[in-house]
Enzyme design. Structure first.
Site, PDB file in Angstrom:
ATOM      1  N   ASP A 162      -5.472  -6.257  14.053  1.00 25.34           N
ATOM      2  CA  ASP A 162      -5.921  -7.443  14.791  1.00 25.34           C
ATOM      3  C   ASP A 162      -7.369  -7.769  14.463  1.00 25.34           C
ATOM      4  O   ASP A 162      -7.739  -8.937  14.292  1.00 25.34           O
ATOM      5  CB  ASP A 162      -5.773  -7.217  16.303  1.00 25.34           C
ATOM      6  CG  ASP A 162      -4.325  -7.106  16.741  1.00 25.34           C
ATOM      7  OD1 ASP A 162      -3.429  -7.420  15.940  1.00 25.34           O
ATOM      8  OD2 ASP A 162      -4.101  -6.686  17.891  1.00 25.34           O
ATOM      9  N   ASP A 183       6.647  -9.884  21.458  1.00 19.41           N
ATOM     10  CA  ASP A 183       5.545 -10.605  20.833  1.00 19.41           C
ATOM     11  C   ASP A 183       5.833 -12.103  20.779  1.00 19.41           C
ATOM     12  O   ASP A 183       4.992 -12.935  21.149  1.00 19.41           O
ATOM     13  CB  ASP A 183       5.332 -10.051  19.420  1.00 19.41           C
ATOM     14  CG  ASP A 183       4.086 -10.617  18.753  1.00 19.41           C
ATOM     15  OD1 ASP A 183       3.185 -11.108  19.471  1.00 19.41           O
ATOM     16  OD2 ASP A 183       3.999 -10.568  17.515  1.00 19.41           O
ATOM     17  N   ASP A 193       6.422 -16.360  11.931  1.00 20.16           N
ATOM     18  CA  ASP A 193       5.010 -16.685  12.155  1.00 20.16           C
ATOM     19  C   ASP A 193       4.525 -17.847  11.306  1.00 20.16           C
ATOM     20  O   ASP A 193       3.368 -18.264  11.425  1.00 20.16           O
ATOM     21  CB  ASP A 193       4.140 -15.461  11.841  1.00 20.16           C
ATOM     22  CG  ASP A 193       4.288 -14.361  12.869  1.00 20.16           C
ATOM     23  OD1 ASP A 193       4.883 -14.630  13.928  1.00 20.16           O
ATOM     24  OD2 ASP A 193       3.818 -13.240  12.603  1.00 20.16           O
ATOM     25  N   PHE A 201      -3.923   1.668  14.748  1.00 23.61           N
ATOM     26  CA  PHE A 201      -3.702   0.932  13.505  1.00 23.61           C
ATOM     27  C   PHE A 201      -3.532  -0.559  13.771  1.00 23.61           C
ATOM     28  O   PHE A 201      -4.095  -1.401  13.067  1.00 23.61           O
ATOM     29  CB  PHE A 201      -2.467   1.487  12.798  1.00 23.61           C
ATOM     30  CG  PHE A 201      -2.094   0.761  11.539  1.00 23.61           C
ATOM     31  CD1 PHE A 201      -2.684   1.091  10.332  1.00 23.61           C
ATOM     32  CD2 PHE A 201      -1.131  -0.235  11.554  1.00 23.61           C
ATOM     33  CE1 PHE A 201      -2.339   0.429   9.158  1.00 23.61           C
ATOM     34  CE2 PHE A 201      -0.777  -0.906  10.398  1.00 23.61           C
ATOM     35  CZ  PHE A 201      -1.381  -0.564   9.191  1.00 23.61           C
ATOM     36  N   LYS A 225       6.623  -2.735  18.272  1.00 23.49           N
ATOM     37  CA  LYS A 225       6.650  -3.550  17.054  1.00 23.49           C
ATOM     38  C   LYS A 225       6.068  -2.822  15.853  1.00 23.49           C
ATOM     39  O   LYS A 225       6.484  -3.061  14.714  1.00 23.49           O
ATOM     40  CB  LYS A 225       5.894  -4.866  17.279  1.00 23.49           C
ATOM     41  CG  LYS A 225       5.952  -5.811  16.075  1.00 23.49           C
ATOM     42  CD  LYS A 225       5.211  -7.105  16.342  1.00 23.49           C
ATOM     43  CE  LYS A 225       5.219  -7.986  15.097  1.00 23.49           C
ATOM     44  NZ  LYS A 225       4.504  -9.260  15.300  1.00 23.49           N
ATOM     45  N   ARG A 277       1.229 -13.097   1.695  1.00 21.23           N
ATOM     46  CA  ARG A 277       1.535 -11.707   1.996  1.00 21.23           C
ATOM     47  C   ARG A 277       1.209 -10.894   0.743  1.00 21.23           C
ATOM     48  O   ARG A 277       1.679 -11.205  -0.339  1.00 21.23           O
ATOM     49  CB  ARG A 277       3.013 -11.550   2.363  1.00 21.23           C
ATOM     50  CG  ARG A 277       3.503 -10.128   2.508  1.00 21.23           C
ATOM     51  CD  ARG A 277       2.961  -9.444   3.731  1.00 21.23           C
ATOM     52  NE  ARG A 277       3.405 -10.068   4.974  1.00 21.23           N
ATOM     53  CZ  ARG A 277       3.018  -9.653   6.184  1.00 21.23           C
ATOM     54  NH1 ARG A 277       2.171  -8.630   6.288  1.00 21.23           N
ATOM     55  NH2 ARG A 277       3.445 -10.276   7.273  1.00 21.23           N
ATOM     56  N   LYS A 326       0.832  -1.213   0.000  1.00 27.43           N
ATOM     57  CA  LYS A 326       0.000   0.000   0.000  1.00 27.43           C
ATOM     58  C   LYS A 326       0.863   1.258   0.000  1.00 27.43           C
ATOM     59  O   LYS A 326       0.382   2.339  -0.313  1.00 27.43           O
ATOM     60  CB  LYS A 326      -0.921  -0.002   1.227  1.00 27.43           C
ATOM     61  CG  LYS A 326      -1.941  -1.140   1.222  1.00 27.43           C
ATOM     62  CD  LYS A 326      -2.920  -1.018   2.358  1.00 27.43           C
ATOM     63  CE  LYS A 326      -2.314  -1.343   3.707  1.00 27.43           C
ATOM     64  NZ  LYS A 326      -1.965  -2.757   3.887  1.00 27.43           N
TER      65      LYS A 326
END
Length: 492
Positions: free
Chosen positions: A384, A313, A246, A379, A340, A251, A193
């Site tokens: 989430d 995290d 993760d 944001f 993060k 993506r 973006k």
């Protein structure tokens, strides 16, 4: 006039000699060495003048006569004559003091209507004698796209070509390696973006309009876009590494880089290469600027902050043993989000633009940081929420927070308001890689009204940002509102 020329010739000659001394000193690499050079020659000239004048009585009498003639002049004539002498003296001194900064500026300045190649004088380059790559300076194209997004895309192609060329020229990389890096940059940097990078450009342009009432020059547009892409390269570095940690699947609507058949764990090294591109861009486009050190320090600190946030995290649950949802507190969540996400996604673009625009007041950065960290938290809470409820075809990825046992806003909020039965459901189903258990958690969120909690949080955050904005004086409010408008109630 004919009789005047011989009279002023000695003065003109002395002025020419003094000017040559100043110009000659300007080739020296440091301000201190230039001062020493001038002190030697001007000091020698002063000593010589004293010797000559002391050794000749006629000269002394002539000088005394000049002084008496000056004193005899009318007061207003003496005033304006003195003013002219002082004006020439201060003008000459001012030109000398301004010369180093002016030369650096003119070395890369380009008229919007003319083509030029930015040639930076070697003495203005950020010195790194231990390095083999000291490329500083860039071409400013004579014609640039007027549309900002088109121009931003254009600049990525330009930066990519420069990076690949310099990698081959200075690091002995051959065609195979260069093609790999080129493809890796295209796959991981393009297609996003570009919110962070464009926000940096917009921030700088907005401040220049407000402070100087003008648009950016072509040189400034190139530098602002390069700074924006440095942010995007940093983002790509984080994302490539994050996807591996993760075990993410997609993506930006395509398989994660490490998921490609010929990539796998080579992606770890690729993420490091993406990070080095950040500093390659900064050195080429800002190595000659007085604020270069501030930019490098800001990027280094932001990287450190983000990596600390990633650590918190990743360690929010025990690495060995059973999960512990008691560790999912709102305090821990806010710290993770701030480090993060918020620093690099929100504070960095604006702070970098502020540095480039010449803002130096600590209070301005403090106010910006406070507002932007709230914006960054908002944001991430949105992120989430979209991970759970967003359409993968719209957000560009498949949400995995529930199965990955992530410390996200939804589960922390649910834990804070859950009764005993609801807590038992969370304990039994959250953080397990099972689609059915994920569906149970999503259903529980609906029953608990988590979506309504999110909407309320969204409005509270927006109101708090507006309240803080009212106290900001040194930075145009549009810098913040333009950013906020892009994320407020976003769908992806």
């Amino acid at each position: 006039m004919a009789s005047l020329f011989p009279a002023i010739l000695p003065t003109a000659a002395a002025l020419a000699v003094a000017s040559l001394i100043v110009l000659a000193s300007d080739v020296l690499p440091t301000f201190k060495s230039r001062i020493h050079f001038q002190f030697f020659f001007f000091g020698s000239a002063l000593a010589g003048a004293v010797v000559v004048l002391r050794g000749d009585e006629a000269h002394k009498e002539a000088i005394l006569g000049v002084w008496e003639a000056f004193i005899a002049l009318p007061t207003h004539v003496r005033f304006f004559l003195s003013l002219a002498i002082f004006a020439m003296t201060y003008f000459g001194a001012g030109m000398f003091v301004a010369a180093p900064a002016k030369q650096s500026e003119e070395a890369t300045a380009a008229s919007p209507s003319s083509s030029s190649a930015s040639t930076i004088d070697a003495k203005e380059v950020f010195k790194t004698p231990a390095s083999c790559d000291n490329v500083v300076g860039f071409d400013v194209p004579s014609s640039l796209p007027a549309n900002e997004k088109e121009f931003f895309d254009f600049m990525l192609d330009k930066l990519q070509e420069e990076i690949i060329k310099d990698t081959g020229d200075h690091y002995e990389m051959k065609t195979e390696a260069l093609n790999w890096i080129n493809e890796m940059i295209t796959y991981n940097v393009k297609g996003g973006k570009m919110n962070r990078g464009l926000a940096c450009v917009d921030c700088f342009a907005t401040m220049i309009r407000a402070r100087e009432n003008r648009e950016l020059t072509n040189k400034e547009r190139c530098q602002a876009a390069a700074l924006g892409w440095a942010l995007e390269f940093l983002q790509a570095f984080f994302l490539v590494a994050d996807d591996i940690m993760d075990e993410s699947v997609t993506r930006r609507g395509q398989p994660c880089w490490y998921r490609l058949p010929n990539i796998h764990m080579i992606a770890i090294n690729d993420s490091f290469i993406l990070e080095t591109c950040v500093y390659k861009i900064l050195k080429r486009y800002f190595g000659h600027e007085p604020y270069y050190y501030q930019l490098v320090d800001l990027f280094l600190e932001t990287t450190r902050q983000t990596e600390y946030g990633q650590l918190m995290d990743l360690t929010s649950q025990p690495l060995d043993g059973e999960k512990d949802l008691n560790r999912f507190t709102m305090e821990r969540y806010k710290t993770i989000v701030r480090y993060k996400t918020a620093f690099y996604s929100f504070y960095l673009p604006v702070a970098a633009g502020m540095i480039m625009a010449g803002i130096s007041q600590p209070k301005a950065f403090q106010q910006a940081r406070e507002i932007l960290l709230i914006m960054g938290e908002y944001f991430q809470v949105q992120d989430d929420y979209l991970d759970c409820y967003g359409d993968p075809s719209v957000i560009g990825k498949i949400g995995t927070d529930i199965q990955d046992n992530k410390c996200c806003w939804l589960v922390v909020t649910a834990l804070n308001k859950a009764n005993a039965a609801q807590r038992q459901v969370l304990e039994a189903n959250y953080g397990i890689k099972n689609k059915k258990k994920e569906a149970v958690i999503k259903k529980l969120y609906v029953e608990m009204g988590i979506e309504a909690d999110f909407k309320a949080y969204e409005e509270e955050s927006y109101s708090e940002i507006q309240r803080l904005l009212a106290n900001v004086k040194d930075v145009p409010h549009a810098v913040f509102t333009n950013f906020l408008d892009k994320i407020y109630k976003r769908a992806k």
